[in-house]
Design a protein around this motif. Structure first.
Motif, PDB file in Angstrom:
ATOM      1  N   ALA A 243       0.828  -1.213   0.000  1.00 32.89           N
ATOM      2  CA  ALA A 243       0.000   0.000   0.000  1.00 32.89           C
ATOM      3  C   ALA A 243       0.863   1.265   0.000  1.00 32.89           C
ATOM      4  O   ALA A 243       0.601   2.199  -0.767  1.00 32.89           O
ATOM      5  CB  ALA A 243      -0.951  -0.008   1.197  1.00 32.89           C
ATOM      6  N   ILE A 244       1.873   1.310   0.835  1.00 27.87           N
ATOM      7  CA  ILE A 244       2.726   2.504   0.902  1.00 27.87           C
ATOM      8  C   ILE A 244       3.525   2.658  -0.387  1.00 27.87           C
ATOM      9  O   ILE A 244       3.650   3.768  -0.918  1.00 27.87           O
ATOM     10  CB  ILE A 244       3.628   2.458   2.147  1.00 27.87           C
ATOM     11  CG1 ILE A 244       2.767   2.652   3.405  1.00 27.87           C
ATOM     12  CG2 ILE A 244       4.731   3.520   2.080  1.00 27.87           C
ATOM     13  CD1 ILE A 244       3.484   2.401   4.711  1.00 27.87           C
ATOM     14  N   GLY A 245       4.053   1.566  -0.926  1.00 35.49           N
ATOM     15  CA  GLY A 245       4.766   1.640  -2.205  1.00 35.49           C
ATOM     16  C   GLY A 245       3.867   2.148  -3.322  1.00 35.49           C
ATOM     17  O   GLY A 245       4.281   2.962  -4.158  1.00 35.49           O
TER      18      GLY A 245
ATOM     19  N   ASN B 155      -8.971  -3.700   0.040  1.00 33.05           N
ATOM     20  CA  ASN B 155     -10.064  -4.575  -0.403  1.00 33.05           C
ATOM     21  C   ASN B 155      -9.800  -5.077  -1.819  1.00 33.05           C
ATOM     22  O   ASN B 155     -10.077  -6.236  -2.142  1.00 33.05           O
ATOM     23  CB  ASN B 155     -11.413  -3.865  -0.309  1.00 33.05           C
ATOM     24  CG  ASN B 155     -11.887  -3.731   1.130  1.00 33.05           C
ATOM     25  OD1 ASN B 155     -11.455  -4.468   2.013  1.00 33.05           O
ATOM     26  ND2 ASN B 155     -12.768  -2.778   1.357  1.00 33.05           N
ATOM     27  N   GLY B 156      -9.272  -4.210  -2.654  1.00 34.55           N
ATOM     28  CA  GLY B 156      -8.891  -4.632  -4.000  1.00 34.55           C
ATOM     29  C   GLY B 156      -7.749  -5.636  -3.968  1.00 34.55           C
ATOM     30  O   GLY B 156      -7.747  -6.627  -4.703  1.00 34.55           O
ATOM     31  N   LEU B 157      -6.773  -5.392  -3.088  1.00 37.37           N
ATOM     32  CA  LEU B 157      -5.627  -6.298  -2.960  1.00 37.37           C
ATOM     33  C   LEU B 157      -6.069  -7.682  -2.498  1.00 37.37           C
ATOM     34  O   LEU B 157      -5.582  -8.699  -3.001  1.00 37.37           O
ATOM     35  CB  LEU B 157      -4.608  -5.695  -1.992  1.00 37.37           C
ATOM     36  CG  LEU B 157      -3.261  -6.412  -1.876  1.00 37.37           C
ATOM     37  CD1 LEU B 157      -2.520  -6.410  -3.210  1.00 37.37           C
ATOM     38  CD2 LEU B 157      -2.414  -5.750  -0.790  1.00 37.37           C
ATOM     39  N   LYS B 158      -7.019  -7.719  -1.568  1.00 38.40           N
ATOM     40  CA  LYS B 158      -7.526  -9.007  -1.076  1.00 38.40           C
ATOM     41  C   LYS B 158      -8.149  -9.839  -2.200  1.00 38.40           C
ATOM     42  O   LYS B 158      -8.172 -11.066  -2.117  1.00 38.40           O
ATOM     43  CB  LYS B 158      -8.583  -8.785   0.013  1.00 38.40           C
ATOM     44  CG  LYS B 158      -8.031  -8.313   1.331  1.00 38.40           C
ATOM     45  CD  LYS B 158      -9.178  -8.062   2.317  1.00 38.40           C
ATOM     46  CE  LYS B 158      -8.700  -7.460   3.607  1.00 38.40           C
ATOM     47  NZ  LYS B 158      -9.823  -7.188   4.532  1.00 38.40           N
TER      48      LYS B 158
ATOM     49  N   TRP C 202      -1.579 -12.531  -3.991  1.00 37.40           N
ATOM     50  CA  TRP C 202      -0.850 -11.261  -3.945  1.00 37.40           C
ATOM     51  C   TRP C 202       0.361 -11.328  -3.021  1.00 37.40           C
ATOM     52  O   TRP C 202       1.368 -10.665  -3.258  1.00 37.40           O
ATOM     53  CB  TRP C 202      -1.772 -10.097  -3.553  1.00 37.40           C
ATOM     54  CG  TRP C 202      -2.225 -10.126  -2.120  1.00 37.40           C
ATOM     55  CD1 TRP C 202      -3.368 -10.661  -1.631  1.00 37.40           C
ATOM     56  CD2 TRP C 202      -1.521  -9.605  -0.988  1.00 37.40           C
ATOM     57  NE1 TRP C 202      -3.439 -10.512  -0.263  1.00 37.40           N
ATOM     58  CE2 TRP C 202      -2.299  -9.874   0.154  1.00 37.40           C
ATOM     59  CE3 TRP C 202      -0.299  -8.945  -0.826  1.00 37.40           C
ATOM     60  CZ2 TRP C 202      -1.907  -9.498   1.433  1.00 37.40           C
ATOM     61  CZ3 TRP C 202       0.096  -8.574   0.461  1.00 37.40           C
ATOM     62  CH2 TRP C 202      -0.707  -8.846   1.568  1.00 37.40           C
ATOM     63  N   GLN C 203       0.255 -12.150  -1.966  1.00 34.93           N
ATOM     64  CA  GLN C 203       1.355 -12.260  -1.007  1.00 34.93           C
ATOM     65  C   GLN C 203       2.613 -12.834  -1.660  1.00 34.93           C
ATOM     66  O   GLN C 203       3.719 -12.606  -1.193  1.00 34.93           O
ATOM     67  CB  GLN C 203       0.975 -13.161   0.185  1.00 34.93           C
ATOM     68  CG  GLN C 203      -0.225 -12.716   0.949  1.00 34.93           C
ATOM     69  CD  GLN C 203      -1.534 -13.314   0.427  1.00 34.93           C
ATOM     70  OE1 GLN C 203      -1.688 -13.634  -0.745  1.00 34.93           O
ATOM     71  NE2 GLN C 203      -2.502 -13.456   1.314  1.00 34.93           N
ATOM     72  N   ASP C 204       2.432 -13.598  -2.738  1.00 32.66           N
ATOM     73  CA  ASP C 204       3.549 -14.240  -3.416  1.00 32.66           C
ATOM     74  C   ASP C 204       4.015 -13.467  -4.645  1.00 32.66           C
ATOM     75  O   ASP C 204       4.845 -13.953  -5.404  1.00 32.66           O
ATOM     76  CB  ASP C 204       3.148 -15.671  -3.826  1.00 32.66           C
ATOM     77  CG  ASP C 204       2.782 -16.517  -2.614  1.00 32.66           C
ATOM     78  OD1 ASP C 204       3.464 -16.397  -1.583  1.00 32.66           O
ATOM     79  OD2 ASP C 204       1.791 -17.264  -2.696  1.00 32.66           O
TER      80      ASP C 204
ATOM     81  N   ALA D 234       0.479  -4.368  -6.911  1.00 27.75           N
ATOM     82  CA  ALA D 234      -0.053  -3.007  -7.033  1.00 27.75           C
ATOM     83  C   ALA D 234      -0.719  -2.804  -8.387  1.00 27.75           C
ATOM     84  O   ALA D 234      -1.824  -2.249  -8.470  1.00 27.75           O
ATOM     85  CB  ALA D 234       1.069  -1.988  -6.843  1.00 27.75           C
ATOM     86  N   GLN D 235      -0.080  -3.263  -9.444  1.00 30.05           N
ATOM     87  CA  GLN D 235      -0.628  -3.076 -10.783  1.00 30.05           C
ATOM     88  C   GLN D 235      -1.952  -3.809 -10.957  1.00 30.05           C
ATOM     89  O   GLN D 235      -2.862  -3.297 -11.605  1.00 30.05           O
ATOM     90  CB  GLN D 235       0.381  -3.549 -11.843  1.00 30.05           C
ATOM     91  CG  GLN D 235      -0.165  -3.577 -13.260  1.00 30.05           C
ATOM     92  CD  GLN D 235      -0.631  -2.225 -13.785  1.00 30.05           C
ATOM     93  OE1 GLN D 235      -0.363  -1.180 -13.210  1.00 30.05           O
ATOM     94  NE2 GLN D 235      -1.361  -2.242 -14.889  1.00 30.05           N
ATOM     95  N   THR D 236      -2.075  -4.971 -10.361  1.00 28.83           N
ATOM     96  CA  THR D 236      -3.317  -5.728 -10.498  1.00 28.83           C
ATOM     97  C   THR D 236      -4.484  -4.965  -9.887  1.00 28.83           C
ATOM     98  O   THR D 236      -5.599  -5.000 -10.406  1.00 28.83           O
ATOM     99  CB  THR D 236      -3.170  -7.124  -9.850  1.00 28.83           C
ATOM    100  OG1 THR D 236      -2.028  -7.766 -10.435  1.00 28.83           O
ATOM    101  CG2 THR D 236      -4.384  -7.983 -10.081  1.00 28.83           C
TER     102      THR D 236
END
Length: 194
Positions: free
Chosen positions: A94-96, A148-151, A156-158, A165-167
């Motif tokens: 998120a910060i990146g 929520n989008g990242l989830k 994503w963790q891998d 981020a791009q996804t």
């Protein structure tokens, strides 16, 4: 006899008081070693870099100096990440992402310089369903929306930060997120336990 007894008692009390004042603080100063349990309770381990950057960095890394507003936004992103029940790696992503999108500044509408109607820390767009202008310019809301989008991104963790981020963001410059991974990890390491 009463006078002599009274003077003796007062003299002894005065001696005890003056010795106590001198000995009390010194005794306290020499006995300040915390017990191992107390020391463990006070010290909170900071996240390590293997947790924060599990895939290594990609490409040349960038870094900017942060002002008070940007640091407050880092802390807001971290708090929103914790509230979302996500860990340190999510905060790094998120910060990146925010470093790339806004340099951690909560941007309003920039007129002709604006990319469509993108605003806030993550340059989210009301017209794309991220929320209202008021919502996406609220650091907690915009971070939660990003997370929520990242989830929703399977695995994503891998993924390297730039892919995760791009996804979520669907940027015209998908590899630009990578350059902020080291600074994002440093900021999470510094502020996660503060």
């Amino acid at each position: 006899m009463n006078t002599i007894l009274r003077r003796s008692v007062l003299g002894i009390a005065g001696l005890a008081l003056s010795t106590g004042v001198v000995a009390g603080p010194l005794a306290t100063l020499t006995d300040t070693t915390p017990t191992p349990a107390a020391a463990a309770a006070v010290q909170v381990a900071k996240p390590d870099m293997d947790t924060l950057i599990p895939h290594g960095t990609q490409g040349k890394q960038s870094r900017i100096d942060l002002g008070d507003e940007q640091t407050a936004n880092v802390k807001a992103i971290i708090e929103a990440t914790k509230k979302a029940g996500m860990g340190e790696r999510a905060a790094v992503v998120a910060i990146g992402t925010s470093l790339q999108e806004s340099k951690l500044e909560n941007l309003g509408h920039l007129g002709d310089r604006n990319d469509h109607d993108s605003q806030g820390l993550f340059q989210q767009r009301p017209s794309s369903g991220w929320g209202t202008v008021e919502q996406i310019t609220d650091p907690e809301y915009s971070t939660t929306a990003f997370l929520n989008g990242l989830k929703q991104v399977e695995g994503w963790q891998d993924m390297p930060l730039t892919e995760a981020a791009q996804t979520v963001q669907v940027s015209a410059y998908p590899f630009h997120y990578a350059q902020w991974e080291t600074q994002a990890a440093d900021l999470v390491a510094e502020h996660w336990t503060s």
